[in-house]
Design a protein around this motif. Structure first.
Motif, PDB file in Angstrom:
ATOM      1  N   PRO A 248       2.509  -5.299   6.228  1.00 36.32           N
ATOM      2  CA  PRO A 248       2.064  -5.063   5.141  1.00 36.32           C
ATOM      3  C   PRO A 248       0.886  -4.175   4.923  1.00 36.32           C
ATOM      4  O   PRO A 248       0.317  -3.563   3.963  1.00 36.32           O
ATOM      5  N   SER A 249       0.028  -3.955   6.271  1.00 34.60           N
ATOM      6  CA  SER A 249      -1.285  -3.302   6.243  1.00 34.60           C
ATOM      7  C   SER A 249      -1.297  -2.861   7.662  1.00 34.60           C
ATOM      8  O   SER A 249      -0.556  -3.097   8.687  1.00 34.60           O
ATOM      9  N   ALA A 250      -2.427  -2.094   7.872  1.00 26.67           N
ATOM     10  CA  ALA A 250      -2.859  -1.731   9.289  1.00 26.67           C
ATOM     11  C   ALA A 250      -3.740  -3.027   9.705  1.00 26.67           C
ATOM     12  O   ALA A 250      -4.059  -4.002   9.018  1.00 26.67           O
ATOM     13  N   ALA A 251      -4.023  -2.966  11.142  1.00 23.47           N
ATOM     14  CA  ALA A 251      -4.861  -3.840  11.473  1.00 23.47           C
ATOM     15  C   ALA A 251      -6.309  -4.276  10.811  1.00 23.47           C
ATOM     16  O   ALA A 251      -6.931  -3.132  10.293  1.00 23.47           O
TER      17      ALA A 251
ATOM     18  N   ILE B 170      12.918  -4.479  16.468  1.00 26.36           N
ATOM     19  CA  ILE B 170      12.171  -3.725  17.357  1.00 26.36           C
ATOM     20  C   ILE B 170      11.202  -2.848  16.373  1.00 26.36           C
ATOM     21  O   ILE B 170      11.336  -2.673  15.103  1.00 26.36           O
ATOM     22  N   ALA B 171       9.791  -2.716  16.621  1.00 24.08           N
ATOM     23  CA  ALA B 171       8.604  -2.428  16.029  1.00 24.08           C
ATOM     24  C   ALA B 171       8.296  -1.143  16.943  1.00 24.08           C
ATOM     25  O   ALA B 171       8.310  -1.318  18.071  1.00 24.08           O
ATOM     26  N   VAL B 172       8.125  -0.006  16.290  1.00 24.21           N
ATOM     27  CA  VAL B 172       7.900   1.141  16.949  1.00 24.21           C
ATOM     28  C   VAL B 172       6.971   2.084  16.025  1.00 24.21           C
ATOM     29  O   VAL B 172       6.827   2.116  14.874  1.00 24.21           O
ATOM     30  N   PRO B 173       5.863   2.527  16.856  1.00 19.56           N
ATOM     31  CA  PRO B 173       4.654   3.354  16.143  1.00 19.56           C
ATOM     32  C   PRO B 173       5.211   4.644  15.312  1.00 19.56           C
ATOM     33  O   PRO B 173       6.314   5.396  15.950  1.00 19.56           O
ATOM     34  N   ALA B 174       5.060   4.707  14.225  1.00 19.29           N
ATOM     35  CA  ALA B 174       5.383   5.698  13.340  1.00 19.29           C
ATOM     36  C   ALA B 174       4.268   6.490  12.605  1.00 19.29           C
ATOM     37  O   ALA B 174       4.674   7.669  11.837  1.00 19.29           O
ATOM     38  N   GLY B 175       3.141   6.224  12.649  1.00 17.49           N
ATOM     39  CA  GLY B 175       2.042   7.020  12.175  1.00 17.49           C
ATOM     40  C   GLY B 175       0.713   6.322  12.196  1.00 17.49           C
ATOM     41  O   GLY B 175       0.449   5.337  12.558  1.00 17.49           O
ATOM     42  N   LEU B 176      -0.158   7.075  11.596  1.00 15.15           N
ATOM     43  CA  LEU B 176      -1.551   6.638  11.481  1.00 15.15           C
ATOM     44  C   LEU B 176      -1.952   6.234   9.992  1.00 15.15           C
ATOM     45  O   LEU B 176      -1.374   6.910   9.268  1.00 15.15           O
ATOM     46  N   SER B 177      -2.879   5.208   9.635  1.00 11.28           N
ATOM     47  CA  SER B 177      -3.250   4.977   8.543  1.00 11.28           C
ATOM     48  C   SER B 177      -4.448   6.023   8.149  1.00 11.28           C
ATOM     49  O   SER B 177      -4.744   6.684   8.921  1.00 11.28           O
ATOM     50  N   GLY B 178      -4.686   5.826   6.918  1.00 13.93           N
ATOM     51  CA  GLY B 178      -5.829   6.778   6.367  1.00 13.93           C
ATOM     52  C   GLY B 178      -7.159   6.576   7.142  1.00 13.93           C
ATOM     53  O   GLY B 178      -7.916   7.417   7.208  1.00 13.93           O
ATOM     54  N   GLU B 179      -7.386   5.196   7.794  1.00 10.50           N
ATOM     55  CA  GLU B 179      -8.310   5.113   8.513  1.00 10.50           C
ATOM     56  C   GLU B 179      -8.305   5.087   9.971  1.00 10.50           C
ATOM     57  O   GLU B 179      -9.199   4.958  10.925  1.00 10.50           O
ATOM     58  N   GLY B 180      -7.073   5.805  10.563  1.00  9.72           N
ATOM     59  CA  GLY B 180      -6.979   6.217  11.879  1.00  9.72           C
ATOM     60  C   GLY B 180      -6.427   5.161  12.773  1.00  9.72           C
ATOM     61  O   GLY B 180      -6.506   5.451  13.871  1.00  9.72           O
ATOM     62  N   THR B 181      -5.758   3.997  12.093  1.00 10.24           N
ATOM     63  CA  THR B 181      -5.467   3.028  12.797  1.00 10.24           C
ATOM     64  C   THR B 181      -3.689   3.100  12.902  1.00 10.24           C
ATOM     65  O   THR B 181      -3.386   3.606  11.982  1.00 10.24           O
ATOM     66  N   PRO B 182      -3.111   2.676  13.853  1.00  8.11           N
ATOM     67  CA  PRO B 182      -1.530   2.721  13.818  1.00  8.11           C
ATOM     68  C   PRO B 182      -0.810   1.914  12.867  1.00  8.11           C
ATOM     69  O   PRO B 182      -1.465   0.771  12.267  1.00  8.11           O
ATOM     70  N   LEU B 183      -0.019   2.382  12.697  1.00  9.70           N
ATOM     71  CA  LEU B 183       1.171   1.729  11.603  1.00  9.70           C
ATOM     72  C   LEU B 183       2.660   2.029  12.256  1.00  9.70           C
ATOM     73  O   LEU B 183       2.933   2.790  13.019  1.00  9.70           O
ATOM     74  N   GLY B 184       3.594   0.850  12.043  1.00  7.59           N
ATOM     75  CA  GLY B 184       4.641   0.816  12.768  1.00  7.59           C
ATOM     76  C   GLY B 184       5.870   0.497  11.674  1.00  7.59           C
ATOM     77  O   GLY B 184       5.895   0.208  10.616  1.00  7.59           O
ATOM     78  N   LEU B 185       6.936   0.982  12.135  1.00  5.48           N
ATOM     79  CA  LEU B 185       8.205   0.702  11.349  1.00  5.48           C
ATOM     80  C   LEU B 185       9.251  -0.070  12.125  1.00  5.48           C
ATOM     81  O   LEU B 185       9.072  -0.275  13.258  1.00  5.48           O
ATOM     82  N   GLN B 186       9.813  -1.033  11.514  1.00  5.29           N
ATOM     83  CA  GLN B 186      10.842  -2.047  12.080  1.00  5.29           C
ATOM     84  C   GLN B 186      12.144  -1.632  11.907  1.00  5.29           C
ATOM     85  O   GLN B 186      12.656  -1.316  10.903  1.00  5.29           O
ATOM     86  N   LEU B 187      12.742  -1.706  13.023  1.00  2.61           N
ATOM     87  CA  LEU B 187      14.427  -1.630  13.012  1.00  2.61           C
ATOM     88  C   LEU B 187      15.100  -3.077  13.273  1.00  2.61           C
ATOM     89  O   LEU B 187      14.730  -3.660  14.332  1.00  2.61           O
ATOM     90  N   ILE B 188      15.992  -3.480  12.262  1.00  2.61           N
ATOM     91  CA  ILE B 188      16.764  -4.708  12.627  1.00  2.61           C
ATOM     92  C   ILE B 188      18.217  -4.328  12.898  1.00  2.61           C
ATOM     93  O   ILE B 188      18.924  -3.556  12.284  1.00  2.61           O
TER      94      ILE B 188
ATOM     95  N   PRO C 186       0.748  -1.351   0.045  1.00  5.31           N
ATOM     96  CA  PRO C 186       0.020  -0.068  -0.064  1.00  5.31           C
ATOM     97  C   PRO C 186       0.919   1.175  -0.096  1.00  5.31           C
ATOM     98  O   PRO C 186       2.068   1.291   0.712  1.00  5.31           O
ATOM     99  N   ALA C 187       0.551   2.311  -0.563  1.00  5.44           N
ATOM    100  CA  ALA C 187       1.090   3.539  -0.945  1.00  5.44           C
ATOM    101  C   ALA C 187       1.343   4.182   0.693  1.00  5.44           C
ATOM    102  O   ALA C 187       2.284   4.843   0.770  1.00  5.44           O
ATOM    103  N   GLU C 188       0.268   3.944   1.627  1.00  7.57           N
ATOM    104  CA  GLU C 188       0.571   4.627   2.885  1.00  7.57           C
ATOM    105  C   GLU C 188       1.792   3.983   3.756  1.00  7.57           C
ATOM    106  O   GLU C 188       2.354   4.512   4.503  1.00  7.57           O
TER     107      GLU C 188
END
Length: 493
Positions: A410-413, A446-464, A278-280
């Motif tokens: 690859p997506s929000a919840a 580690i997964a850290v919250p990085a923003g919200l989806s277009g539907e207002g639910t959390p999205l995360g980024l991962q650092l390895i 997804p683009a987001e």
């Protein structure tokens, strides 16, 4: 006074030491929150209120004397995979009905030794097999987050869905969790929490119900990066009871939070730009890259060429190990027993009734790939691929890269009972596409919250990170967290 359940572990720890309130008050606040919310969220499968109050009273006594451990009086939830002496430990499975161990897992023993208070056992996917917490015998956990303008119930991720939902909904200050293919990081991303899967061997596996022993690793889910660091410092240890436990000192991970990332080389693996992403998710990734670049990190493109083989390799190795580990559940010594005319029929009846659909599927896949005639074609081949995946990471780190930045999911919840995912197990397995390589290579992530989806639910980024370099992950994740801000769901329960 602020609602006590809104305090982070760090804030509550400092307030308890300053005697602003007592551990008993903090514990009662959480027990009240659980009573009010658990009917809607189903995060806890057992609430140990009496035990929690006893532990909190003991913490109050130590704090009154100016003593106390690193987590003195901090109320935590425990995933139902961790053995706690005398407390239900069923891995959210029917086959372990009524099992109460007479021993304590090393990780929970470490937490109690540091003064933590146990609130209860948290729901999960059965035997940690799942990406949505829908395979639990105790029913699905409901994500405390909802899409904007919608009351559709969302999954909290899996398998540690009870842990992530409880932390996000303020039903515990932090929680234990486990990660075999993403079961800490994916739920953290779906609920706006922080989850770290440490290096394989950093935390003892002793007293944790096994899924796939060469992949399983325990870690914390917390509200922010600092809290995750505090919890991991207590959870990690060298343990002679676990032969895979590494004998090396445990750093003060909290000291790494807020450390400068200037001069760090952050790799961006091109293979993680998967088809139809997804683009987001791509936009979130680019935002994370920009954040780290602005903080002084050097961004470099890297290649992990065997990534595309990770998912099939994982879903051969993990079920193979599971089929062996779960052979012990037969109705003879503990848990469920369904009678039969002889012992063979009793085995069959017990396992047929005791295991859920997803667990049966993985046991059958694992038995198949280990069977005569297929072992070389599947299991041995998957282990060779695993070695190549590990070598990919080693090559990148040898070139001077300090950490890798990728999306977590690859997506929000998605919705509970999503028809497409329910009908196609492979579509559900693809939820782990960004996380499983870390387990196959034994690396920290580690997964850290990085923003919200277009539907207002959390999205995360991962650092390895490099092996046993969790400190760099905490430092880097705290930069992303500071830029993105913290996220909490609006209460509807």
């Amino acid at each position: 006074m602020t609602d006590l359940t809104e305090l982070t572990i760090a804030e509550a720890r400092d307030a308890l030491k300053a005697k602003t309130f007592r551990a008993s008050e903090l514990t009662d606040a959480y027990l009240g929150a659980i009573e009010a919310a658990n009917g809607a969220l189903n995060a806890y499968v057992a609430v140990t209120a009496d035990k929690a109050r006893e532990m909190a009273a003991a913490s109050d006594a130590r704090l009154a004397q100016g003593e106390g451990g690193a987590l003195e009086g901090i109320p935590l939830g425990v995933k139902d995979l961790f053995a706690v002496e005398g407390v239900r430990t069923q891995a959210a499975s029917h086959i372990l009905d009524g099992f109460k161990p007479r021993y304590e897992s090393t990780i929970t023993a470490n937490l109690w030794a540091d003064g933590a208070v146990m609130l209860g056992k948290l729901n999960m996917d059965e035997f940690a097999m799942g990406s949505s917490n829908e395979s639990s015998h105790d029913g699905p956990v409901v994500n405390p987050w909802r899409r904007t303008g919608s009351d559709v119930a969302l999954v909290p991720g899996g398998s540690s869905g009870g842990s992530s939902a409880a932390v996000a909904a303020r039903l515990c200050a932090g929680a234990t969790a486990t990660d075999t293919g993403g079961s800490i990081r994916q739920p953290a991303a779906f609920t706006g929490t922080v989850g770290i899967k440490p290096t394989y061997g950093r935390c003892s596996r002793w007293g944790i119900v096994a899924y796939a022993s060469s992949l399983d690793q325990a870690g914390p889910i917390a509200r922010d990066v600092r809290d995750a660091a505090i919890l991991l410092t207590s959870m990690a240890s060298s343990d002679p009871k676990d032969t895979t436990s590494v004998d090396r000192p445990v750093p003060d991970y909290e000291a790494a939070v807020g450390r400068s990332v200037k001069g760090l080389r952050i790799g961006i693996p091109r293979e993680y730009r998967v088809e139809a992403m997804p683009a987001e998710i791509e936009a979130l990734w680019q935002k994370g890259i920009a954040t780290l670049r602005e903080a002084g990190a050097e961004i470099v493109d890297v290649s992990l060429p065997h990534t595309k083989y990770a998912l099939p390799a994982y879903y051969i190795v993990a079920p193979a190990e599971a089929s062996s580990n779960l052979a012990r559940y037969d109705g003879v010594r503990y848990g469920l027993r369904v009678p039969g005319k002889d012992i063979a029929e009793m085995y069959e009846n017990t396992r047929a009734a005791g295991f859920g659909r997803e667990v049966k599927r993985r046991i059958m896949v694992g038995t198949y790939v280990l069977s005569a005639g297929y072992y070389d074609a599947f299991y041995l081949q998957a282990q060779k691929v695993r070695t190549l995946i590990k070598r990919d990471f080693e090559t990148v780190f040898a070139d001077g890269v300090d950490a890798l930045l990728t999306p977590t999911t690859p997506s929000a919840a998605f919705a509970i009972g999503d028809a497409k995912l329910a009908a196609d197990p492979v579509a559900m397995y693809l939820q782990d596409v960004f996380t499983i390589t870390v387990n196959l290579a034994g690396l920290p992530g580690i997964a850290v919250p990085a923003g919200l989806s277009g539907e207002g639910t959390p999205l995360g980024l991962q650092l390895i990170g490099r092996p046993f370099d969790e400190e760099t992950l905490f430092a880097t994740a705290s930069v992303i967290e500071k830029s993105a801000g913290r996220f909490a769901p609006k209460r509807w329960w």
